[in-house]
Enzyme design. Sequence first.
Site: not given
Ligand SMILES: NC(=O)c1ccc[n+]([C@@H]2O[C@H](COP(=O)([O-])OP(=O)(O)OC[C@H]3O[C@@H](n4cnc5c(N)ncnc54)[C@H](OP(=O)(O)O)[C@@H]3O)[C@@H](O)[C@H]2O)c1
Length: 290
Positions: A73, A218-219, A221
């Site tokens: 990251y 992606f909890p 999505g």
């Molecule tokens: N192991 C792997 O290969 C892998 C791959 C991807 C991710 N990850 C891990 O998984 C974590 C979570 O995944 P992610 O951050 O990609 O996806 P996510 O948690 O599913 O979604 C994050 C997205 O949703 C928005 N969001 C968050 N809370 C919100 C809310 N309450 N209302 C509206 N929009 C909201 C965020 O925008 P805002 O910034 O505007 O809130 C951001 O664009 C990552 O941070 C990382 O640590 C691991």
Amino acid sequence: MPESGAAAGGPAPPAGLAGTFELGGVVPVNRLGFGAMRLPGVWEESQDPRQAHRLLRRAVELGVNLIDTAHAYGPETSERLIAEALHPYPPNLIVATKAGYGPRGARGWAPDGRPETIRRHCQRSLEALRTERIDLLQLHTLDPAVPIEESVGAMVELQAKGKVGMLGVSNVSLQELDRARAVGEIVAVQNRYHLGDRASEDVLAACERAGIAFLPWFPIGAGALARADELQAVASAHDATAAQVALAWLLQRSPVLLPIPGTSSIAHLEENVAAAGLRLTSEEVRRLNG
Ligand SMILES: NC(=O)c1ccc[n+]([C@@H]2O[C@H](COP(=O)([O-])OP(=O)(O)OC[C@H]3O[C@@H](n4cnc5c(N)ncnc54)[C@H](OP(=O)(O)O)[C@@H]3O)[C@@H](O)[C@H]2O)c1
């Protein structure tokens, strides 16, 4: 971050955030964590780092004590921001990072599970996080050119040297998880899993049987579930938001699920943490499952 075994003997984490899960049957964390991939400044260096610091400190203040990051990251920026904001770390905080993925010359961003790369990424993570020991090191993803036994074998050696506390794997199939478990003690799996993508059900079931934590990435999505019409009716019934319904569904789906929602906004962080208090009815869960 706790030194070896310290978390087991230290004070219990605060109640709330959907209860606790014991990593490896020993180290307690609150079930609702935080994903640090989207911290402000990780991908655009022009951002004021104080925004990320405020977000991270607020997460800890709200009771989050599981933060997920990765060498990739930035690379390293997310880990550096975590250290700047939170070091010296609170005794019960678990920072989970990952090795084995990143920029790879002409290949661009790619998996690299070679043992020497795992060792190098781990060393860089130790420095970026300013710690003597990584709490939880996860293999970021499988390198098709390197047997998982070799990548996880390097992690086991780092663990034996005291540089790593616990081990995890990410983006694995059931067979790959079994192969990793034959080499070392795997306490956590991190695969993509949310209301709209349940391809890893078999891996989740294996984690339940073995008491392994499953960190669904992606909890929300990647933000799509926060805008999903299908979740709005349930959300309205609870005066909640669709993002909160997506997180509450995960928390109720299985006790081994530890969601790590990512955000760049304090308002969204607070909203996500509040989802730990949302209880869906069994009828609502049935409807969402469908
Ligand atoms: N192991 C792997 O290969 C892998 C791959 C991807 C991710 N990850 C891990 O998984 C974590 C979570 O995944 P992610 O951050 O990609 O996806 P996510 O948690 O599913 O979604 C994050 C997205 O949703 C928005 N969001 C968050 N809370 C919100 C809310 N309450 N209302 C509206 N929009 C909201 C965020 O925008 P805002 O910034 O505007 O809130 C951001 O664009 C990552 O941070 C990382 O640590 C691991």
